[in-house]
Design a protein around this motif. Structure first.
Motif, PDB file in Angstrom:
ATOM      1  N   LEU A 210      -9.759  33.601  23.630  1.00  0.00           N
ATOM      2  CA  LEU A 210      -8.586  34.431  23.880  1.00  0.00           C
ATOM      3  C   LEU A 210      -7.371  33.545  24.108  1.00  0.00           C
ATOM      4  CD1 LEU A 210      -7.024  37.042  24.677  1.00  0.00           C
ATOM      5  CD2 LEU A 210      -7.937  36.748  26.976  1.00  0.00           C
ATOM      6  N   ASP A 211      -6.323  33.804  23.343  1.00  0.00           N
ATOM      7  CA  ASP A 211      -5.045  33.121  23.508  1.00  0.00           C
ATOM      8  C   ASP A 211      -4.087  34.124  24.145  1.00  0.00           C
ATOM      9  OD1 ASP A 211      -2.587  31.881  23.299  1.00  0.00           O
ATOM     10  OD2 ASP A 211      -2.784  31.365  21.187  1.00  0.00           O
ATOM     11  N   PHE A 212      -3.704  33.889  25.406  1.00  0.00           N
ATOM     12  CA  PHE A 212      -2.840  34.806  26.148  1.00  0.00           C
ATOM     13  C   PHE A 212      -1.510  34.118  26.414  1.00  0.00           C
ATOM     14  CE2 PHE A 212      -1.086  36.063  30.245  1.00  0.00           C
ATOM     15  CZ  PHE A 212      -0.835  37.399  29.997  1.00  0.00           C
ATOM     16  N   SER A 213      -0.399  34.841  26.132  1.00  0.00           N
ATOM     17  CA  SER A 213       0.923  34.273  26.359  1.00  0.00           C
ATOM     18  C   SER A 213       1.875  35.315  26.914  1.00  0.00           C
ATOM     19  CB  SER A 213       1.483  33.709  25.052  1.00  0.00           C
ATOM     20  OG  SER A 213       2.813  33.273  25.238  1.00  0.00           O
ATOM     21  N   LEU A 214       2.404  35.072  28.105  1.00  0.00           N
ATOM     22  CA  LEU A 214       3.449  35.922  28.662  1.00  0.00           C
ATOM     23  C   LEU A 214       4.746  35.727  27.889  1.00  0.00           C
ATOM     24  CD1 LEU A 214       3.130  35.674  32.563  1.00  0.00           C
ATOM     25  CD2 LEU A 214       2.870  37.699  31.161  1.00  0.00           C
ATOM     26  N   GLU A 215       4.999  34.503  27.457  1.00  0.00           N
ATOM     27  CA  GLU A 215       6.220  34.183  26.718  1.00  0.00           C
ATOM     28  C   GLU A 215       6.305  34.974  25.411  1.00  0.00           C
ATOM     29  OE1 GLU A 215       8.096  29.835  27.308  1.00  0.00           O
ATOM     30  OE2 GLU A 215       6.703  29.994  25.635  1.00  0.00           O
ATOM     31  N   ARG A 216       5.190  35.036  24.684  1.00  0.00           N
ATOM     32  CA  ARG A 216       5.136  35.772  23.411  1.00  0.00           C
ATOM     33  C   ARG A 216       4.756  37.239  23.606  1.00  0.00           C
ATOM     34  NH1 ARG A 216       1.522  31.537  22.054  1.00  0.00           N
ATOM     35  NH2 ARG A 216      -0.077  33.137  21.965  1.00  0.00           N
ATOM     36  N   ASN A 217       4.404  37.612  24.836  1.00  0.00           N
ATOM     37  CA  ASN A 217       3.912  38.965  25.137  1.00  0.00           C
ATOM     38  C   ASN A 217       2.719  39.317  24.268  1.00  0.00           C
ATOM     39  OD1 ASN A 217       5.765  39.821  27.177  1.00  0.00           O
ATOM     40  ND2 ASN A 217       7.317  39.817  25.573  1.00  0.00           N
ATOM     41  N   SER A 218       1.819  38.364  24.077  1.00  0.00           N
ATOM     42  CA  SER A 218       0.686  38.641  23.187  1.00  0.00           C
ATOM     43  C   SER A 218      -0.640  38.211  23.788  1.00  0.00           C
ATOM     44  CB  SER A 218       0.890  37.962  21.838  1.00  0.00           C
ATOM     45  OG  SER A 218       0.696  36.576  21.950  1.00  0.00           O
ATOM     46  N   LEU A 219      -1.647  38.887  23.299  1.00  0.00           N
ATOM     47  CA  LEU A 219      -3.027  38.632  23.674  1.00  0.00           C
ATOM     48  C   LEU A 219      -3.800  38.648  22.355  1.00  0.00           C
ATOM     49  CD1 LEU A 219      -4.669  40.419  26.613  1.00  0.00           C
ATOM     50  CD2 LEU A 219      -5.733  40.661  24.408  1.00  0.00           C
ATOM     51  N   ILE A 220      -4.390  37.519  21.976  1.00  0.00           N
ATOM     52  CA  ILE A 220      -5.132  37.419  20.711  1.00  0.00           C
ATOM     53  C   ILE A 220      -6.555  36.980  21.035  1.00  0.00           C
ATOM     54  CG2 ILE A 220      -5.268  36.344  18.439  1.00  0.00           C
ATOM     55  CD1 ILE A 220      -2.220  35.682  18.793  1.00  0.00           C
ATOM     56  N   ILE A 221      -7.494  37.871  20.800  1.00  0.00           N
ATOM     57  CA  ILE A 221      -8.898  37.545  21.066  1.00  0.00           C
ATOM     58  C   ILE A 221      -9.629  37.460  19.726  1.00  0.00           C
ATOM     59  CG2 ILE A 221      -9.521  39.956  21.496  1.00  0.00           C
ATOM     60  CD1 ILE A 221     -11.581  38.783  23.592  1.00  0.00           C
ATOM     61  N   SER A 222     -10.520  36.476  19.623  1.00  0.00           N
ATOM     62  CA  SER A 222     -11.234  36.277  18.353  1.00  0.00           C
ATOM     63  C   SER A 222     -12.658  35.787  18.602  1.00  0.00           C
ATOM     64  CB  SER A 222     -10.470  35.275  17.480  1.00  0.00           C
ATOM     65  OG  SER A 222     -10.332  34.046  18.152  1.00  0.00           O
ATOM     66  N   ARG A 223     -13.397  35.727  17.506  1.00  0.00           N
ATOM     67  CA  ARG A 223     -14.800  35.279  17.480  1.00  0.00           C
ATOM     68  C   ARG A 223     -15.741  36.305  18.111  1.00  0.00           C
ATOM     69  NH1 ARG A 223     -13.596  29.228  19.491  1.00  0.00           N
ATOM     70  NH2 ARG A 223     -12.209  28.663  17.833  1.00  0.00           N
ATOM     71  N   ASP A 224     -16.440  37.023  17.269  1.00  0.00           N
ATOM     72  CA  ASP A 224     -17.450  38.001  17.709  1.00  0.00           C
ATOM     73  C   ASP A 224     -16.878  39.080  18.621  1.00  0.00           C
ATOM     74  OD1 ASP A 224     -19.431  36.568  16.298  1.00  0.00           O
ATOM     75  OD2 ASP A 224     -19.708  35.226  18.012  1.00  0.00           O
ATOM     76  N   ILE A 225     -15.815  39.719  18.177  1.00  0.00           N
ATOM     77  CA  ILE A 225     -15.152  40.763  18.964  1.00  0.00           C
ATOM     78  C   ILE A 225     -15.989  42.035  18.985  1.00  0.00           C
ATOM     79  CG2 ILE A 225     -13.092  42.219  19.161  1.00  0.00           C
ATOM     80  CD1 ILE A 225     -12.610  39.227  19.478  1.00  0.00           C
ATOM     81  N   ILE A 226     -16.194  42.579  20.179  1.00  0.00           N
ATOM     82  CA  ILE A 226     -16.769  43.922  20.332  1.00  0.00           C
ATOM     83  C   ILE A 226     -15.833  44.678  21.265  1.00  0.00           C
ATOM     84  CG2 ILE A 226     -18.708  45.308  21.126  1.00  0.00           C
ATOM     85  CD1 ILE A 226     -20.523  42.917  20.495  1.00  0.00           C
ATOM     86  N   TYR A 227     -15.269  45.772  20.730  1.00  0.00           N
ATOM     87  CA  TYR A 227     -14.310  46.597  21.460  1.00  0.00           C
ATOM     88  C   TYR A 227     -14.968  47.941  21.718  1.00  0.00           C
ATOM     89  CZ  TYR A 227     -10.011  49.338  22.153  1.00  0.00           C
ATOM     90  OH  TYR A 227      -9.043  50.163  22.644  1.00  0.00           O
ATOM     91  N   THR A 228     -15.088  48.320  22.985  1.00  0.00           N
ATOM     92  CA  THR A 228     -15.707  49.612  23.306  1.00  0.00           C
ATOM     93  C   THR A 228     -14.747  50.426  24.156  1.00  0.00           C
ATOM     94  OG1 THR A 228     -16.809  48.660  25.233  1.00  0.00           O
ATOM     95  CG2 THR A 228     -18.087  48.761  23.228  1.00  0.00           C
ATOM     96  N   ASN A 229     -14.718  51.729  23.894  1.00  0.00           N
ATOM     97  CA  ASN A 229     -14.000  52.669  24.749  1.00  0.00           C
ATOM     98  C   ASN A 229     -14.930  53.847  25.005  1.00  0.00           C
ATOM     99  OD1 ASN A 229     -13.823  54.303  22.453  1.00  0.00           O
ATOM    100  ND2 ASN A 229     -11.701  53.720  22.031  1.00  0.00           N
ATOM    101  N   LEU A 230     -14.429  54.931  25.501  1.00  0.00           N
ATOM    102  CA  LEU A 230     -15.296  56.055  25.855  1.00  0.00           C
ATOM    103  C   LEU A 230     -16.021  56.643  24.648  1.00  0.00           C
ATOM    104  CD1 LEU A 230     -13.022  57.868  28.460  1.00  0.00           C
ATOM    105  CD2 LEU A 230     -15.003  56.411  28.895  1.00  0.00           C
ATOM    106  N   GLU A 231     -15.428  56.535  23.462  1.00  0.00           N
ATOM    107  CA  GLU A 231     -16.002  57.188  22.285  1.00  0.00           C
ATOM    108  C   GLU A 231     -16.559  56.244  21.234  1.00  0.00           C
ATOM    109  OE1 GLU A 231     -12.847  59.604  20.807  1.00  0.00           O
ATOM    110  OE2 GLU A 231     -12.674  60.746  22.658  1.00  0.00           O
ATOM    111  N   ASN A 232     -15.977  55.060  21.074  1.00  0.00           N
ATOM    112  CA  ASN A 232     -16.305  54.210  19.924  1.00  0.00           C
ATOM    113  C   ASN A 232     -16.722  52.803  20.311  1.00  0.00           C
ATOM    114  OD1 ASN A 232     -15.503  56.190  17.918  1.00  0.00           O
ATOM    115  ND2 ASN A 232     -13.414  55.794  18.612  1.00  0.00           N
TER     116      ASN A 232
END
Length: 196
Positions: free
Chosen positions: A136-158
């Motif tokens: 994860l590359d997090f930057s307040l200066e760029r206002n960005s959050l970039i996560i990589s490598r084997d991403i699994i994103y879960t929410n209530l439905e998906n």
């Protein structure tokens, strides 16, 4: 008479040699000890750049707060603004939004601009969303959050699997994609995920 002078010279020469030997041993042995002590104190200085129970707090111009804690930090000798972290926990308190928490095994924190690289077992929790990955590359200066490598994103439905997820921290605009054009982001409904 001639014999007495030779004996005196031999005695004088022997005494000179004995004195030279004693001085040689005494001074050169001391120098070796001093060098060892210097080496020991250098080792002590080397270990002194490790910090236990690291805590940094910073705010941007909009009042968003960034808090990072780690079990241990090690200051980079070549750049004292860089701190290598172990067992990292971060909290991002956004003014007009829910908090974001981030955990990882390792991190690289820049105390000058607050940019942070999180690596190994990265977990992001935001509202009812959980994102896991390895980098994860997090930057307040760029206002960005970039996560990589084997991403699994879960929410209530998906449940979603991808290579990269990029998020604008302020707007929450998110891009999710694969590195290769021939591969597609895998999205499944949680209810059907266990049935296939």
């Amino acid at each position: 008479m001639f014999g007495k002078q030779i004996v005196k010279k031999i005695l004088f020469f022997s005494l000179f040699l004995a004195l030279f030997f004693v001085m040689y041993v005494k001074f050169f042995k001391k120098n070796e000890i001093v060098e060892t002590e210097v080496q020991t104190s250098t080792d002590t200085l080397y270990n002194s750049n490790i910090i236990e129970n690291v805590n940094y707090v910073s705010k941007d111009n909009d009042g968003n707060e960034y808090i990072i804690n780690a079990y241990q930090g090690e200051i980079d000798y070549s750049n004292s603004n860089i701190i290598y972290l172990t067992n990292v926990k971060a909290l991002i308190k956004l003014n007009n939004s829910e908090n974001i928490t981030i955990t990882s095994n390792y991190g690289k924190y820049n105390s000058e601009n607050y940019d942070t690289i999180f690596s190994k077992n990265v977990i992001i929790n935001y509202m009812d969303n959980k994102i896991t990955g390895e980098y994860l590359d997090f930057s307040l200066e760029r206002n960005s959050l970039i996560i990589s490598r084997d991403i699994i994103y879960t929410n209530l439905e998906n449940i979603l699997k991808a290579d990269v997820l990029e998020m604008d921290i302020k707007t929450k605009d998110t891009k999710i994609f694969m590195y290769e054009d021939t591969k597609k982001v895998n999205i499944r409904n949680k209810d059907s995920y266990g049935n296939n």
